[in-house]
Design an enzyme around this catalytic site. Structure first.
Site, PDB file in Angstrom:
ATOM      1  N   LYS A  28      17.060  -5.751 -18.456  1.00 25.78           N
ATOM      2  CA  LYS A  28      17.423  -5.163 -19.700  1.00 25.78           C
ATOM      3  C   LYS A  28      18.080  -5.924 -20.627  1.00 25.78           C
ATOM      4  O   LYS A  28      17.908  -5.891 -21.713  1.00 25.78           O
ATOM      5  CB  LYS A  28      18.216  -3.894 -19.205  1.00 25.78           C
ATOM      6  N   ARG A  97      24.958  -0.261 -18.872  1.00 31.90           N
ATOM      7  CA  ARG A  97      23.678   0.054 -18.249  1.00 31.90           C
ATOM      8  C   ARG A  97      23.488  -1.021 -17.469  1.00 31.90           C
ATOM      9  O   ARG A  97      23.813  -2.147 -17.650  1.00 31.90           O
ATOM     10  CB  ARG A  97      22.460   0.214 -19.385  1.00 31.90           C
ATOM     11  N   GLY A 106      15.902   3.742 -12.414  1.00 34.26           N
ATOM     12  CA  GLY A 106      16.381   4.708 -11.926  1.00 34.26           C
ATOM     13  C   GLY A 106      17.119   4.767 -10.922  1.00 34.26           C
ATOM     14  O   GLY A 106      17.902   5.535 -10.002  1.00 34.26           O
ATOM     15  N   MET A 108      19.693   2.447  -9.933  1.00 35.46           N
ATOM     16  CA  MET A 108      21.221   2.046 -10.028  1.00 35.46           C
ATOM     17  C   MET A 108      21.728   2.952 -11.145  1.00 35.46           C
ATOM     18  O   MET A 108      20.980   3.741 -11.761  1.00 35.46           O
ATOM     19  CB  MET A 108      21.531   0.484 -10.393  1.00 35.46           C
ATOM     20  N   ARG A 341      10.537  -3.049 -21.405  1.00 31.32           N
ATOM     21  CA  ARG A 341       9.877  -3.819 -20.120  1.00 31.32           C
ATOM     22  C   ARG A 341       8.441  -3.459 -19.892  1.00 31.32           C
ATOM     23  O   ARG A 341       7.876  -2.733 -20.740  1.00 31.32           O
ATOM     24  CB  ARG A 341      10.614  -3.055 -18.759  1.00 31.32           C
ATOM     25  N   HIS A 456      10.716  10.988 -13.288  1.00 30.84           N
ATOM     26  CA  HIS A 456      10.874  10.312 -12.283  1.00 30.84           C
ATOM     27  C   HIS A 456       9.709  10.405 -11.405  1.00 30.84           C
ATOM     28  O   HIS A 456       9.221   9.152 -10.767  1.00 30.84           O
ATOM     29  CB  HIS A 456      12.331  10.738 -11.496  1.00 30.84           C
ATOM     30  N   GLU A 732      -5.688 -19.891  18.984  1.00 28.32           N
ATOM     31  CA  GLU A 732      -4.775 -18.984  19.303  1.00 28.32           C
ATOM     32  C   GLU A 732      -3.417 -18.992  20.060  1.00 28.32           C
ATOM     33  O   GLU A 732      -2.643 -18.238  20.286  1.00 28.32           O
ATOM     34  CB  GLU A 732      -5.418 -17.702  19.811  1.00 28.32           C
ATOM     35  N   SER A 751     -11.242 -21.543  14.086  1.00 24.08           N
ATOM     36  CA  SER A 751     -10.705 -20.277  13.344  1.00 24.08           C
ATOM     37  C   SER A 751      -9.110 -19.817  14.058  1.00 24.08           C
ATOM     38  O   SER A 751      -9.317 -19.600  15.081  1.00 24.08           O
ATOM     39  CB  SER A 751     -11.681 -19.106  13.401  1.00 24.08           C
ATOM     40  N   GLY A 753      -6.562 -17.819  15.045  1.00 28.62           N
ATOM     41  CA  GLY A 753      -6.321 -16.426  15.641  1.00 28.62           C
ATOM     42  C   GLY A 753      -5.103 -16.126  15.466  1.00 28.62           C
ATOM     43  O   GLY A 753      -4.210 -15.989  16.385  1.00 28.62           O
ATOM     44  N   ASP A 756      -2.952 -13.556  17.919  1.00 25.10           N
ATOM     45  CA  ASP A 756      -2.424 -14.260  19.173  1.00 25.10           C
ATOM     46  C   ASP A 756      -1.665 -15.365  19.037  1.00 25.10           C
ATOM     47  O   ASP A 756      -0.492 -15.497  19.641  1.00 25.10           O
ATOM     48  CB  ASP A 756      -3.556 -14.390  20.042  1.00 25.10           C
ATOM     49  N   CYS A 819      -8.629 -15.601  10.965  1.00 26.65           N
ATOM     50  CA  CYS A 819      -9.292 -14.444  11.225  1.00 26.65           C
ATOM     51  C   CYS A 819      -8.404 -13.525  11.576  1.00 26.65           C
ATOM     52  O   CYS A 819      -8.815 -12.314  12.135  1.00 26.65           O
ATOM     53  CB  CYS A 819     -10.494 -14.648  12.149  1.00 26.65           C
ATOM     54  N   TYR A 839     -11.681 -20.858   4.479  1.00 24.94           N
ATOM     55  CA  TYR A 839     -11.854 -19.545   4.162  1.00 24.94           C
ATOM     56  C   TYR A 839     -10.598 -18.584   4.975  1.00 24.94           C
ATOM     57  O   TYR A 839     -10.236 -19.187   5.911  1.00 24.94           O
ATOM     58  CB  TYR A 839     -13.186 -19.226   4.718  1.00 24.94           C
TER      59      TYR A 839
HETATM   60  C1  PEP Z   1      -6.335 -13.210  16.835  1.00 21.41           C
HETATM   61  O1  PEP Z   1      -5.834 -13.226  18.013  1.00 21.41           O
HETATM   62  O2  PEP Z   1      -5.898 -13.392  15.688  1.00 21.41           O
HETATM   63  C2  PEP Z   1      -7.585 -12.608  16.702  1.00 21.41           C
HETATM   64  C3  PEP Z   1      -8.412 -12.490  15.625  1.00 21.41           C
HETATM   65  O3  PEP Z   1      -8.163 -12.038  17.891  1.00 21.41           O
HETATM   66  P1  PEP Z   1      -7.678 -10.613  18.383  1.00 21.41           P
HETATM   67  O4  PEP Z   1      -7.016  -9.795  17.502  1.00 21.41           O
HETATM   68  O5  PEP Z   1      -9.029  -9.792  18.770  1.00 21.41           O
HETATM   69  O6  PEP Z   1      -7.001 -11.104  19.742  1.00 21.41           O
HETATM   70 MG    MG Z   2      -7.052 -13.069  19.572  1.00 24.76          MG
END
Ligand code: PEP
Ligand code: MG
Length: 871
Positions: A28, A97, A106, A108, A341, A456, A732, A751, A753, A756, A819, A839
């Site tokens: 403000k 204010r 709103g 505060m 704002r 609100h 993992e 990848s 995980g 885990d 993943c 990725y």
């Molecule tokens: C993980 O552990 O991140 C994973 C993708 O495997 P899950 O969740 O199946 O154990």
């Molecule tokens: Mg896993």
């Protein structure tokens, strides 16, 4: 002003050059200062910095020197306005204010009309000849000051006001006469005195100091805390306090006050959109005490002020290059801008506005992409009432926040918060106040009888992306009887209701909802995002249906196909159990032979849904006991025995993942065989070889992967000789990250995980933490985020970085992705971008979020930024 050292000066006039910007002045304060510098009609005033608030919160006492600085600033304001603070003949009144660096609408407290006293009120009546306005202002001050500074119960004032209106037989505050308002002021003062044992302070400077202190304290009130928690706003930043010369929207007929958006915050359409009230003060509009009028009616009544307002909104949009949410007041026909704002907007509006501002040349495509909050995308494709369903509309209200929701009716925010934990609820209220924030957060949808787009409920619902129908005139609530009527239909607490915030419809009962899958504006923004991002986006998908959905959302492959889900199908589970119960390898292989065609068919369908794109298939991961019933449900003695022999004290750290594949290699052999045959079949059928990545879970030692790679290569050679594929592993376990160099020797890809990896790095089991001590940790601030939702960058993140660095040191071309669920979380995606992953892979529905977040991460790393206006 003589004190100049940063850190000791707490007060800056709006026309001062102030260091520290938004962080110091709050949204403000910075808005008022910038508008003053732009030459817009802003009343005079000054801002007390957030640093003063922090000093107060830390030490518990009013910061040294602040009183003197306030006196000086008031004096300067007196010189500018020609009025005197606390004087009885020409009093200067101010508003006090709140305004943090991050907008918390709103949450505060603010106080208006400060500086009035008995003597000042009389003087002002003499000066203006308008006793109605003066006593209306004075009663507002006593109430706001009483509530905010001294904690007087606001209901006492409301009851006195209602009683005064009843005596007079009027329903609207403004219909009370000047004499009645004067009497009301006396009653209010009595309430104040009876509540506190002392009279209402008559000294303006005493009022000001107490008000500033109270606004500082309002940073800590419960609703502000909840709001910060919901919106990830740090508790430590504090609020600034702006002291603004009062201008009066309640000074009579040619006076008004309102709020307006420079474009429609619901749809994004480029038309100003707002509401105002004649003869009122700002809080009346937001509080929805009287039904406001649409902005167009201002044009008819006060064309000059309206035209000037239009121009001011244009100036603000051009300056901030974003839609503005502007508070204005007109006093005797003269316009003042009190606040600007960046407007909160629906997800659909955000997309449209960003696109149109690119077309208008106001912002670049990069900025457009940066402006869309990834979390908002969840709401673009929001549920709607199935267009093919026949529904009976009980009533319509204002479509205040789009999307449709179904739930049980509740009339109270506390009840909503409680019941909302276990079921969908619709919060039905006359209107909502900031104290209802926890109930709004817990509700699926909101219905109010009162208020419009700027009420609100509407503002908060849009911010949260929740469906809201506001101002539903046909709604009557009898909270004590636990019942409401909607267009004459009675609905009891707990009964189902549907609200459609896209068009204002209210339907008694549960209407069928559907979720659309496309939005052209979203597609355009995401297409731009795809050009800016460098991270790939894949999906976690286990079935052909999921794979197709993921493709539809723009996934560039599958980063995790969990094969165990294929073991649970009705025809398969008995065969899986047979395999587990088998007495020897021969019997086990016989069962596996019968499973193989199922797996192969699944893989073929998934490959065909992802033509030309990588599909990462993870071999069986969970412990085998998960496929058997509980011991007391065992159907044979052999089954009971086997359940007992497979029982583990801690299955999460037991015989699962690659350990299982090494102990019973025939299981993984069958899976690889199914993959090989499916690859070959699809290659033969379509002419395009699927891009298969075979992934081994829960590897801790390089030797595990070494042996499984030998198995994989042997079987693939038997089934799909010469076809290309990748063989890699999940990372993992902390040991795998630390020894990534050795593991990489046998891996074509990693990848992470992180589900885990988080469990094992933090030494906590998700199932035993969430909903238990982890909830407490988050509430008490031990942890800022749930580490299963947002990657613990310092801890788990360091393991990821180590894994990437050591893996690529041995194998520079190593493909690396993530993943775990973090692959769909914007903050975690920014981290993945920074540490150079190839990725992220996330659930199909999160793919658009990930595409956008990945683009934003890339743009931010390149130094493109976007700053919000006002607050
Ligand atoms: C993980 O552990 O991140 C994973 C993708 O495997 P899950 O969740 O199946 O154990
Ligand atoms: Mg896993």
């Amino acid at each position: 002003m003589t004190v100049t050292a940063i850190g000791t000066r707490y007060v800056y006039d709006f026309d001062d050059e102030a260091p520290g910007g938004r962080e110091q002045l709050g949204g403000k304060g910075i808005g008022l200062a910038e508008m003053t510098h732009m030459g817009l009609p802003v009343p005079g005033g000054f801002t007390v910095t957030t640093e003063a608030c922090r000093a107060q919160l830390e030490s518990g006492s009013f910061p040294d020197g602040l009183s003197e600085e306030l006196d000086d600033a008031v004096h300067r304001l007196e010189l500018k306005t020609g009025k005197r603070f606390g004087s009885s003949d020409n009093p200067l009144l101010v508003s006090v204010r709140s305004g943090a660096a991050i907008s918390m609408p709103g949450m505060m407290d603010s106080i208006l009309d400060l500086g009035l006293s008995d003597a000042a009120a009389e003087g002002l009546v003499r000066k203006t000849g308008n006793a109605h306005f003066v006593y209306d202002s004075y009663r507002r001050l006593i109430q706001m000051y009483g509530e905010v500074v001294d904690g007087v119960d606001g209901r006492l004032f409301e009851e006195a006001l209602s009683a005064a209106k009843q005596v007079r037989g009027v329903t609207v505050d403004t219909d009370l006469s000047a004499d009645e308002l004067r009497l009301l002021v006396e009653t209010y003062k009595q309430i104040y005195t009876e509540s506190l044992g002392r009279g209402f302070p008559q000294d303006a400077r005493t009022q000001l100091r107490a008000a500033v202190e109270a606004v500082f304290h309002s940073w800590q009130n419960p609703r502000a805390r909840v709001y910060r928690q919901l919106n990830d706003i740090p508790d430590t930043i504090g609020t600034a306090v702006s002291i603004v010369q009062m201008v009066f929207g309640n000074a009579g007929e040619r006076s008004a006050t309102g709020v307006a958006f420079s474009r429609d915050p619901g749809t994004g359409e480029k038309v100003p959109h707002g509401e105002f009230l004649f003869d009122a003060q700002g809080e009346d509009v937001v509080a929805g005490i009287r039904a406001p009028q649409p902005l167009e009616e201002l044009e008819a009544s006060l064309p000059e002020a309206y035209a000037e307002f239009q121009k001011a909104m244009d100036t603000l949009e051009q300056h901030y290059r974003d839609v503005q949410d502007v508070e204005f007041t007109i006093e005797h026909g003269k316009l003042y801008i009190l606040q600007t704002r960046s407007a909160k907007r629906t997800a659909a509006a955000a997309l449209r506005i960003a696109l149109e501002m690119v077309e208008e040349g106001l912002i670049s495509r990069e900025e457009a992409v940066l402006r869309i909050e990834p979390g908002m995308l969840d709401h673009v494709l929001h549920p709607m009432i199935d267009p093919n369903a026949a529904v009976t509309v009980a009533a319509t209200g204002i479509p205040a926040s789009p999307g449709a929701a179904v739930g049980a009716v509740v009339f109270d925010a506390d009840v909503a918060a409680e019941r909302g934990k276990n079921e969908s609820v619709i919060l039905v209220r006359f209107d909502t106040t900031p104290d209802d924030i926890h109930g709004l957060a817990a509700a699926e949808g909101i219905l109010t009888a009162h208020g419009g787009m700027a009420s609100h409920a509407a503002v908060v619902a849009r911010g949260m992306g929740k469906p809201c129908v506001a101002g539903c005139g046909a709604l009557r609530i009898d909270e004590s009887a636990g019942v409401c009527t909607i267009g004459g239909v009675q609905v009891r607490e707990g009964e189902q209701l549907t609200v459609d915030g896209s068009n204002g419809r209210v339907i008694v009962g549960a209407a069928p909802l559907v979720t659309p899958t496309t939005n052209p504006d979203l597609d355009t923004i995401l297409a731009w995002a795809d050009r800016f991002r460098t991270l790939g986006v894949r999906a976690n998908a286990d079935t052909p249906v999921d794979a197709e959905r993921a493709r539809g959302f723009g996934a560039e492959g599958i980063g995790l196909c969990r094969t165990e889900h294929m073991f649970f199908g009705e025809e398969r589970l008995p065969v899986v159990q047979e395999m587990i119960l088998a007495e020897d390898e021969t019997a086990r292989r016989a069962a596996l032979d019968r499973l193989l065609p199922f797996q192969q068919a699944d893989f073929e369908a998934i490959f065909e849904a992802m033509p030309g794109l990588p599909v990462t298939i993870r071999l069986l991961d969970p412990p085998l006991h998960e496929f058997l019933p509980a011991e007391n449900e065992a159907t044979t003695e052999r089954m009971r025995e086997r359940i007992n022999s497979l029982r583990e004290v801690n299955p999460m750290l037991g015989t699962r993942g690659c350990r299982l594949g090494l102990q019973w290699p025939e299981i993984y052999e069958m899976q690889v065989r199914a993959i090989g045959r499916a690859t070959k079949a699809v290659a033969d059928r379509t002419g395009e070889t699927p891009k298969v990545e075979i992934m081994h879970p829960l590897v801790a030692f390089a030797e595990e992967l070494h042996r499984l790679r030998v198995l994989t290569e042997r079987v693939m050679e038997e089934e799909a000789p010469g076809l290309e594929y990748l063989c890699g592993t999940m990372i993992e376990l902390p040991r795998a990250a630390l020894r990534a160099g050795e593991i990489a020797a046998y891996a074509d890809f990693f990848s992470f995980g992180t589900n885990d990896l988080t469990q094992t790095a933090l030494g906590l089991s998700r199932d035993d933490a969430e909903g238990k001590f982890l909830t407490g940790y988050l509430e008490q601030g031990v942890l800022e985020h749930n580490p299963f939702e947002t990657l613990d960058q310092e801890g788990v993140g360091e393991l990821v970085e180590i894994g990437v660095t050591r893996g690529r040191a041995v194998k520079p071309g190593l493909e690396v992705g993530i993943c775990g669920e973090h692959g769909g979380d914007p903050q975690s995606i920014a981290f993945c971008n920074r540490v150079g992953l190839d990725y992220v892979s996330c659930s199909p529905f999160r793919v658009p979020v990930a595409r956008l977040a990945a683009a934003q991460a890339a743009l931010v790393e390149k130094g493109t930024s976007y700053e919000q206006a006002g607050g």
